[in-house]
Design a protein around this motif. Structure first.
Motif, PDB file in Angstrom:
ATOM      1  N   ASN A   1       0.823  -1.210   0.000  1.00 37.74           N
ATOM      2  CA  ASN A   1       0.000   0.000   0.000  1.00 37.74           C
ATOM      3  C   ASN A   1       0.854   1.255   0.000  1.00 37.74           C
ATOM      4  OD1 ASN A   1      -3.089  -0.229   0.145  1.00 37.74           O
ATOM      5  ND2 ASN A   1      -2.402  -1.950   1.413  1.00 37.74           N
TER       6      ASN A   1
ATOM      7  N   LEU B   1      -8.978  -6.199   4.901  1.00 32.42           N
ATOM      8  CA  LEU B   1      -8.281  -5.335   5.834  1.00 32.42           C
ATOM      9  C   LEU B   1      -8.909  -3.946   5.786  1.00 32.42           C
ATOM     10  CD1 LEU B   1      -4.978  -4.436   4.045  1.00 32.42           C
ATOM     11  CD2 LEU B   1      -6.115  -6.562   3.494  1.00 32.42           C
TER      12      LEU B   1
ATOM     13  N   GLU C   1      -8.039   2.722   0.881  1.00 28.07           N
ATOM     14  CA  GLU C   1      -6.779   2.459   0.198  1.00 28.07           C
ATOM     15  C   GLU C   1      -5.925   3.725   0.152  1.00 28.07           C
ATOM     16  OE1 GLU C   1      -7.426  -0.805  -3.063  1.00 28.07           O
ATOM     17  OE2 GLU C   1      -8.938   0.745  -3.314  1.00 28.07           O
TER      18      GLU C   1
ATOM     19  N   ALA D   1      -7.552  -1.348   5.034  1.00 26.12           N
ATOM     20  CA  ALA D   1      -7.048  -0.695   3.824  1.00 26.12           C
ATOM     21  C   ALA D   1      -7.645  -1.273   2.549  1.00 26.12           C
ATOM     22  CB  ALA D   1      -5.524  -0.790   3.777  1.00 26.12           C
ATOM     23  N   SER D   2      -8.481  -2.303   2.645  1.00 24.85           N
ATOM     24  CA  SER D   2      -9.161  -2.781   1.435  1.00 24.85           C
ATOM     25  C   SER D   2     -10.151  -1.729   0.944  1.00 24.85           C
ATOM     26  CB  SER D   2      -9.918  -4.084   1.713  1.00 24.85           C
ATOM     27  OG  SER D   2      -9.040  -5.121   2.043  1.00 24.85           O
ATOM     28  N   CYS D   3     -10.779  -1.037   1.878  1.00 26.15           N
ATOM     29  CA  CYS D   3     -11.712   0.034   1.502  1.00 26.15           C
ATOM     30  C   CYS D   3     -11.052   1.409   1.621  1.00 26.15           C
ATOM     31  CB  CYS D   3     -12.960  -0.013   2.384  1.00 26.15           C
ATOM     32  SG  CYS D   3     -13.957  -1.492   2.107  1.00 26.15           S
TER      33      CYS D   3
ATOM     34  N   ASN E   1      -9.189 -13.148  -1.015  1.00 24.69           N
ATOM     35  CA  ASN E   1     -10.071 -12.048  -1.413  1.00 24.69           C
ATOM     36  C   ASN E   1      -9.970 -11.846  -2.929  1.00 24.69           C
ATOM     37  OD1 ASN E   1     -11.428  -9.608  -1.823  1.00 24.69           O
ATOM     38  ND2 ASN E   1     -10.770  -8.772   0.141  1.00 24.69           N
TER      39      ASN E   1
ATOM     40  N   TYR F   1      -3.681 -10.605  -2.191  1.00 23.38           N
ATOM     41  CA  TYR F   1      -5.115 -10.736  -1.907  1.00 23.38           C
ATOM     42  C   TYR F   1      -5.606 -12.153  -2.231  1.00 23.38           C
ATOM     43  CZ  TYR F   1      -6.503  -6.030  -0.506  1.00 23.38           C
ATOM     44  OH  TYR F   1      -6.693  -4.864   0.196  1.00 23.38           O
TER      45      TYR F   1
ATOM     46  N   LYS G   1     -10.802  -8.199  -4.610  1.00 23.29           N
ATOM     47  CA  LYS G   1      -9.738  -7.188  -4.549  1.00 23.29           C
ATOM     48  C   LYS G   1      -8.624  -7.522  -5.558  1.00 23.29           C
ATOM     49  CE  LYS G   1      -9.355  -4.038  -2.453  1.00 23.29           C
ATOM     50  NZ  LYS G   1      -9.854  -2.654  -2.702  1.00 23.29           N
TER      51      LYS G   1
END
Lengths: 164, 415
Positions: A100, B103, B109, B105-107, A125, A120, A128
């Motif tokens: 990130n 997580l 970001e 940070a999945s939403c 997931n 992911y 994602k």
């Protein structure tokens, strides 16, 4: 409208010039030529980390890239490879943190999009992972290795999990 | 033969002045000339609109920036560096979720200004509302679109437990913190004791560590801030570097547009609730109740400032919570979002139904510039195409200069 045309043509000019005299393309999947701090010499820890990666020594790579990002926190390549090392060590918390950060520094970092997509998938997931595949699709107008690799990983994941 | 271009491009040509390059020179010269001619005019001194003292007063109210950091008295680890480290680690951990794959940070970001670019968020399943950015969240008085929480640590707990978001539980979170040596050590460093045996107490501490981290997410200074500060110190030369279009848009924003009635203060939010004129439906088909539903959830919550987990014995900050049940016009109202980094957080509104800022300007209800109220006005602001262009130029200056290149092209254009 004239300004928009000018801006578009200017951008095209700059892109063309960059392509004409720009740096050589890097190996796909790891480094983005625009993601190291401008003018920064390659950190010796970064170089050592790449050697450790080549030797599949993930622990040493994580240590080296950890030092590299301390020296150059704005280096998206180092953040990406630190994340990759953590992923190989099975530490997804730290992998997601540094993927990130790599993307925050460079939202167009193709290697980070590929790798975080694979992370992911490791976490189960799929949506994602597909988001990052879509991001690569936008970034790679004529296709790229990162896109193809993640696409294959997504397809393999779907086959194994029975997901659609 | 010395070529004139070598002075411009010495580095490029020094090692490559071979016949291949020379053969391309006529084309390159033409190309360079075209490129130089097409470059936008360099930024320099421009005009400064004659803002009235009243307008300047309104402009100054949108700063200074950044605002000073004030620890949250309800969170004993607010501002604690060790708690921030724990919170950051947890923010990126998929193991907090019940599924192991979602997580925070999945939403939220980081590369999308801590939002997700979707109309409505998707955790374990799709949810009912648009994901709000958590940048500058420390300045909120209420949290979430409906203000269902009155503090940031409670808001951090909410998605952990939500069925469609992270689908976790106090027992799951507590087992993770106790069972992982790294996390247990980070917890001990932050809270000065090992993770407690009580699952709910540990869940709340996780919320407080997450909140400590979220408090550090503050957007940087923007071109607007430079303009505002230049006005504050009486420096017209510096103020005149702010683009004229943005100045005109700002004048509309604080004046006839009535925008500043709701988008007030340094974070461009009055922290209150207003009806946006956009209705949406929940998963079960019911109309989204907005703030009315938020008040109901708030009063039922164990994690509100009046509850047993607040670290503020004075309960001073809970005054607003006591008054919440008497709020009027709560049905269908939503919290005013701040506007900093707004070009990076499309789509817009509580249901993400408006894809661009241009659409927002076309559909958003007017405020009342005379009373300073907003959001429940009579209908869309009557803006001309030129007004919209100027307002978009102004809104574009609320994003950090370094981050503006990440904004989608349609964020600040009307097509």
């Amino acid at each position: 409208m004239l300004n928009l045309l000018k801006a578009t043509l200017s951008a095209a000019c700059l892109m063309a010039l960059a392509g004409f005299w720009g740096p050589p393309a890097y190996a796909a999947g790891t480094e983005s030529p625009t993601s190291a701090p401008a003018g920064a010499a390659e950190d010796p820890n970064y170089a050592a980390g790449k050697q450790a990666l080549a030797a599949s020594d993930w622990k040493a790579a994580a240590d080296d890239f950890g030092k590299a990002v301390q020296n150059q926190p704005g280096n998206a390549n180092a953040q990406n490879l630190l994340a990759y090392s953590y992923r190989k060590l099975g530490n997804l918390d730290m992998a997601f943190r540094h993927y990130n950060e790599a993307l925050r520094l460079d939202p167009d970092h193709r290697g980070a999009h590929e790798y975080i997509g694979e992370a992911y998938l490791m976490a189960g997931n799929l949506p994602k992972a597909e988001e990052h595949l879509a991001a690569l699709d936008r970034l790679c107008m004529f296709g790229c290795e990162e896109y193809r690799t993640l696409k294959k990983a997504v397809a393999d994941y779907k086959q194994k999990s029975g997901a659609k | 033969m010395a070529l004139p271009l070598r002075r411009v491009c010495r580095c490029r040509f020094a090692d490559a002045a071979d016949c291949t390059i020379r053969s391309k020179l006529p084309v390159l010269l033409l190309f360079f000339g075209l490129c130089i001619a097409l470059q936008p005019a360099p930024a320099g001194a421009q005009d400064l609109l004659a803002f009235t003292p009243q307008e300047i007063e309104r402009i100054l109210a949108h700063g200074p920036w950044p605002q000073p950091a004030v620890p949250d008295p309800s969170n004993r680890v607010s501002g604690n560096a060790q708690a921030i480290a724990l919170g950051e680690r947890l923010f990126f951990s998929p193991r907090l979720s019940g599924s192991g794959g979602v997580l925070c940070a999945s939403c939220h970001e980081p590369w999308r200004a801590y939002s997700d670019g979707r109309n409505r968020g998707v955790g374990v399943e799709p949810v009912d509302r648009n994901t709000q950015s958590v940048v500058n969240v420390r300045l909120n008085r209420w949290f979430g679109w409906d203000g269902a929480n009155d503090n940031l640590w409670a808001q951090s707990i909410r998605p952990l437990l939500a069925r469609r978001e992270m689908r976790s539980s106090a027992a799951h979170v507590a087992a993770l913190l106790r069972g992982d040596p790294d996390l247990a050590l980070l917890y001990r460093n932050a809270f000065g004791a090992p993770p407690p045996a009580n699952d709910e107490a540990l869940l709340v501490d996780v919320g407080k560590a997450l909140a400590a981290y979220l408090e550090t997410l503050v957007s940087g200074r923007t071109p607007f801030d430079d303009f505002r500060d230049a006005l504050a110190r009486g420096d017209p030369a510096a103020a005149a570097r702010y683009p004229l279009w943005a100045q005109r848009g700002l004048r509309i924003f604080i004046g006839e547009g009535g925008c500043a009635g709701c988008h007030a203060g340094p974070n461009f939010s009055d922290a209150a609730f207003h009806r946006s004129g956009i209705a949406s439906r929940l998963e079960n088909g019911d109309a989204d109740p907005g703030r009315r539903g938020g008040i109901r959830k708030l009063l039922q919550s164990r994690y509100k400032l009046l509850g047993p987990f607040s670290d503020d014995p004075s309960r001073a900050a809970a005054r607003v919570t006591r008054q919440a049940s008497s709020e009027q016009d709560a049905a269908g109202a939503f919290r005013t979002p701040g506007l900093r980094q707004v070009t990076l957080t499309a789509p817009y509104m509580h249901d993400g139904s408006l894809a661009t800022l241009c659409e927002v300007l076309s559909r958003h209800p007017a405020g009342d510039p005379a009373s300073g109220s907003g959001g429940t006005g009579p209908g869309p602001v009557a803006l001309t195409a030129e007004d919209r262009r100027d307002l978009l130029a102004f809104l574009g200056t609320l994003t950090e200069a370094d981050a503006r290149r990440f904004a989608g092209a349609n964020a600040t254009e009307c097509r």
